[in-house]
Design an enzyme around this catalytic site. Structure first.
Site, PDB file in Angstrom:
ATOM      1  N   ASP A 477       0.829  -1.206   0.000  1.00 22.79           N
ATOM      2  CA  ASP A 477       0.000   0.000   0.000  1.00 22.79           C
ATOM      3  C   ASP A 477       0.864   1.257   0.000  1.00 22.79           C
ATOM      4  OD1 ASP A 477      -2.308   1.514   0.133  1.00 22.79           O
ATOM      5  OD2 ASP A 477      -3.139   0.419   1.839  1.00 22.79           O
ATOM      6  N   ASP A 547     -10.876   2.172  -2.867  1.00 21.40           N
ATOM      7  CA  ASP A 547     -11.387   1.883  -1.523  1.00 21.40           C
ATOM      8  C   ASP A 547     -12.906   1.887  -1.507  1.00 21.40           C
ATOM      9  OD1 ASP A 547      -9.055   1.403  -0.254  1.00 21.40           O
ATOM     10  OD2 ASP A 547      -8.809   3.418   0.566  1.00 21.40           O
TER      11      ASP A 547
HETATM   12  C1  GLA Z   1      -5.699   1.919   2.220  1.00 26.30           C
HETATM   13  C2  GLA Z   1      -6.152   0.715   1.429  1.00 26.30           C
HETATM   14  C3  GLA Z   1      -7.190  -0.045   2.206  1.00 26.30           C
HETATM   15  C4  GLA Z   1      -6.620  -0.475   3.532  1.00 26.30           C
HETATM   16  C5  GLA Z   1      -6.105   0.730   4.297  1.00 26.30           C
HETATM   17  C6  GLA Z   1      -5.350   0.322   5.538  1.00 26.30           C
HETATM   18  O1  GLA Z   1      -6.711   2.857   2.341  1.00 26.30           O
HETATM   19  O2  GLA Z   1      -6.637   1.106   0.189  1.00 26.30           O
HETATM   20  O3  GLA Z   1      -7.644  -1.160   1.476  1.00 26.30           O
HETATM   21  O4  GLA Z   1      -5.583  -1.408   3.316  1.00 26.30           O
HETATM   22  O5  GLA Z   1      -5.230   1.508   3.493  1.00 26.30           O
HETATM   23  O6  GLA Z   1      -4.882   1.406   6.235  1.00 26.30           O
END
Ligand code: GLA
Length: 731
Positions: A477, A547
């Site tokens: 990420d 997300d």
């Molecule tokens: C990002 C990712 C999510 C999750 C969060 C965790 O927003 O896109 O899927 O993994 O971080 O903090």
């Protein structure tokens, strides 16, 4: 021969199955001109398009009007500051402070295959798949050698371009170095770009090309939620399935610009490359700079044709992972299930239920390390939090494995929290400007990966965890964009290199990762889909799309994403309701149908969802196993766009042998007093006959494609249907 040089005419002709790209060298000074890009031509007798025969035009005949020549000639890669007042492709600052560049053809080389680009992701192909042209040009005043690289593919209508710049003269700074530029006559072009924000990435935007300047860009240090490194020019009335479309996509994950300029003589200059803002690369004598590459796609069958070329290119010539042609394990991710509030017992309870229902992998998301119980700490401290994971990580992984599930884990290796042991020990490891307080974003700073020791630390943090247990998947990420551009590792005259060096560092780390762990399934992610780009696909076969996991929002996001990326690359999960981003309630079945368009998985607390939803999971698992080969490898067609019509969405995947097709239909909003909807299929064999699975009615392929079928309006909103057409042998 894909690439031919016609010596007498001084013409280079690059052919793909259905397109030709033609370059011409003109006048005594050897200017490099763009002659043609479009439908395939039989021969190369078109040098006249450069208009050099129209009166005293070229400088050797009419030096009095050299500026007019520079300002009208269709350049293949535009110089700077000498009279071409359109946007330049390259610019410098010399020790004397001058910025001009002018390039002239010197020689060339044509060969089978395609070279890699050192340190950069790039498409690839062997001697049978493509041919490469290197056009060696130079600016004799600067001593700058500029090589224009072109590769023409023999199985897709794709030409790739990039540029190598070598300094053979005095030290200078490169202040702009696009990867390609091209001057074309305007043909009533419409520009298609993608724009968005967090949780609504890549919305389609069509704009008529008007006089002046337009384009797309990111100066955020990553490809971004906001804009996408993609543009398409659609000629005249081209649409989804007919007409000429030129697609341009940047194989890069940092700052970019895509520029379109319609000038005074109705010519369009397009270009794409690293954004020149805050870019300044020092080139000592003997040093060189390689730009990332741009993929050019030509289609004369509208956006559908463009989509197919991108999909084939990325499936066969960009993604390297062994998972590329394989079904991905159906995963369950605990992020939306627990956020930071979990421990070994909780994860095992999810894994146990998941394994009973046919799910194949548990992914432990953010919050397993340091003392991270919310987003305010611990990035950089990649030590297992044994208070949460009592018994340790290996114990958890072993227990999950015993339940028959694989195990995956989340990292954010590029970041540092001010509240971390790492920051306490190395505050200078954050990207920052001395004397300024850094701007926090989600409570975190970005690590200065341009420094080797920082890169090594970040890499080892990930690798040592992976070595410690049987971890088969990583979600990598990146949850903030770059700011406060300054590095303690770079001298003053190289601070302008930081953005690009950062991207190179991420690439280097991911290359190390996939080399040391060749069987790892890597999924890139950036606050959702902010780094969904072809650069990252070179390292990971799938990327988290957004997300926003709401089925309706996903229809829009996935429609645009699928326009240029294979479905096999789109991270898509069934999540909880009311949806955590928009509060919408959609049927569990619809969420499954929408996630089927991507890698498929779950992101919810499986121990808490309603029993009737839970019971549907084995059916969805079976649906995934039944259709994923087709979804992953078939030809994708857009049938109706919810982004455009605001009522329903429909797309189709057809197998390569045209023996089956899967149509996904989602009625987002029901309409009162409406009859059934007629949809026409695409891509079938008109001579074949098909049946809807489970029914006896036989439909002729041509009937399905030209006359269509009727879909009864489902009752209510957010309803979906899968229609599986299978070939019916009439013998
Ligand atoms: C990002 C990712 C999510 C999750 C969060 C965790 O927003 O896109 O899927 O993994 O971080 O903090």
């Amino acid at each position: 021969m894909a690439i031919t040089y016609f010596e007498k005419e001084r013409i280079f002709k690059l052919d793909t199955p259905n397109s030709s790209y033609v370059i011409g060298i003109v006048d005594k000074e050897n200017f490099v001109g763009h002659v043609y890009y479009g439908k395939k031509l039989r021969d190369a007798n078109i040098a006249y398009l450069l208009r050099t025969g129209e009166g005293p035009f070229v400088p050797s005949e009419n030096n009095r009007e050299r500026v007019s020549f520079y300002d009208t000639f269709p350049m293949e890669y535009a110089g700077n500051g000498l009279g071409d007042y359109r946007r330049s492709s390259i610019s410098v600052r010399t020790a004397g402070g001058h910025t001009a560049v002018s390039l002239f053809y010197v020689s060339h080389k044509i060969y089978a295959g395609k070279p890699g680009l050192a340190g950069l992701p790039a498409t690839f192909g062997d001697e049978n798949a493509c041919e490469t042209l290197e056009l060696f040009c130079e600016d004799p005043v600067l001593g700058l050698k500029v090589t224009l690289l072109y590769t023409a593919f023999s199985d897709v209508d794709v030409i790739t371009r990039s540029v190598r710049i070598e300094n053979d003269g005095e030290m200078l700074y490169l202040t702009k170095a696009l990867s390609f530029s091209m001057d074309m006559d305007n043909r009533d072009f419409t520009l298609l770009t993608m724009h968005g924000s967090w949780a609504r990435e890549r919305m389609l935007e069509h704009r008529k090309v008007k006089k002046g300047f337009m384009g797309v860009e990111s100066v955020r240090g990553e490809s971004s939620h906001q804009e996408h490194p993609f543009m398409a020019l659609a000629a005249g009335n081209a649409d989804q399935s007919q007409g000429e479309v030129y697609g341009m996509h940047f194989v890069y994950s940092g700052n970019f610009i895509g520029q379109v300029e319609l000038g005074q003589f109705d010519t369009v200059r397009v270009g794409m490359g690293i954004h020149p803002e805050n870019f300044c690369w020092k080139l000592e004598k003997g040093e060189s700079f390689q730009t990332p590459e741009v993929v050019l796609v030509y289609s004369d069958t509208g956006y559908d044709g463009m989509t197919h070329q991108f999909h084939e290119l990325y499936r066969n010539h960009l993604i390297r992972s062994e998972y590329k042609d394989k079904k991905r394990p159906i995963l369950i991710n605990n992020w939306e299930a627990t956020y930071f509030d979990f421990n070994t017992e909780k994860l095992l309870s999810i894994a146990k239920k998941a394994s009973e229902l046919g799910i194949e992998m548990l992914v432990m998301d953010d919050g397993w390390f340091g003392h991270r119980n919310d987003d305010s700490s611990s990035l950089g401290d990649w030590y297992v939090n044994e208070e949460k994971l009592n018994g340790g990580l290996k114990h958890l992984v072993d227990e999950v494995n015993k339940l028959g599930l694989k195990f995956g884990i989340w990292f954010e290796p590029e970041m540092i929290s001010p509240d971390s042991k790492l920051y306490e020990a190395h505050p200078d490891w954050a990207i920052q400007i001395p004397g300024r307080e850094g701007s926090l974003c989600r409570n975190q700073y970005v690590l200065d990966l341009t420094r080797k020791e920082v890169r090594d630390y970040a890499y080892e943090s990930v690798a040592s965890i992976l070595r410690s247990a049987n971890i088969e998947y990583v979600k990598w990420d990146m949850n903030r964009q770059l700011s406060d551009i300054g590095s303690y590792g770079l001298p003053a005259d190289r601070q302008g290199e930081l953005y690009h060096r950062y991207v190179l560092a991420v690439y280097e780390m991911q290359e190390r990762l996939v080399t040391e762990f060749p069987h790892l399934l890597l999924e890139n992610c950036s606050g959702g889909g902010a780094r969904f780009d072809p650069g990252m696909l070179y390292y990971s076969p799938q990327i988290w799309c957004s997300d926003d996991t709401d089925a309706v929002e996903r229809l829009k996001i996935q429609e645009s994403t699928a326009m240029i990326y294979p479905l096999s690359t789109m991270g898509a999960h069934v999540s909880d309701c009311p949806n955590h981003t928009v509060g919408r309630v959609t049927p569990f079945e619809t969420r499954g149908h929408v996630a089927l368009a991507g890698t498929f998985g779950y992101e919810l607390d499986i121990t808490k969802i309603p029993e009737e939803d839970r019971q549907m999971i084995p059916k969805q698992v079976a649906m995934y196993h039944k259709y994923n080969d087709l979804v992953r490898s078939g030809d994708y067609y857009r049938i109706a766009s919810y982004q455009e019509n605001h009522y329903f969405d429909c797309y189709e995947v057809v197998s390569k042998d045209k023996s089956e097709a899967l149509v996904t239909f989602v009625q987002v909003i029901n309409r009162p007093n409406y009859k059934s909807r007629r949809i026409t299929l695409k891509g079938l064999d008109p001579q074949k006959n098909y049946c809807l699975e489970g029914e006896d009615t036989v439909y002729a392929g041509d009937t399905l494609m030209y006359a269509g079928i009727l879909i009864q309006n489902p009752w209510g909103d957010f309803q979906s249907k899968l229609l599986h057409f299978v070939e019916k042998n009439m013998k």
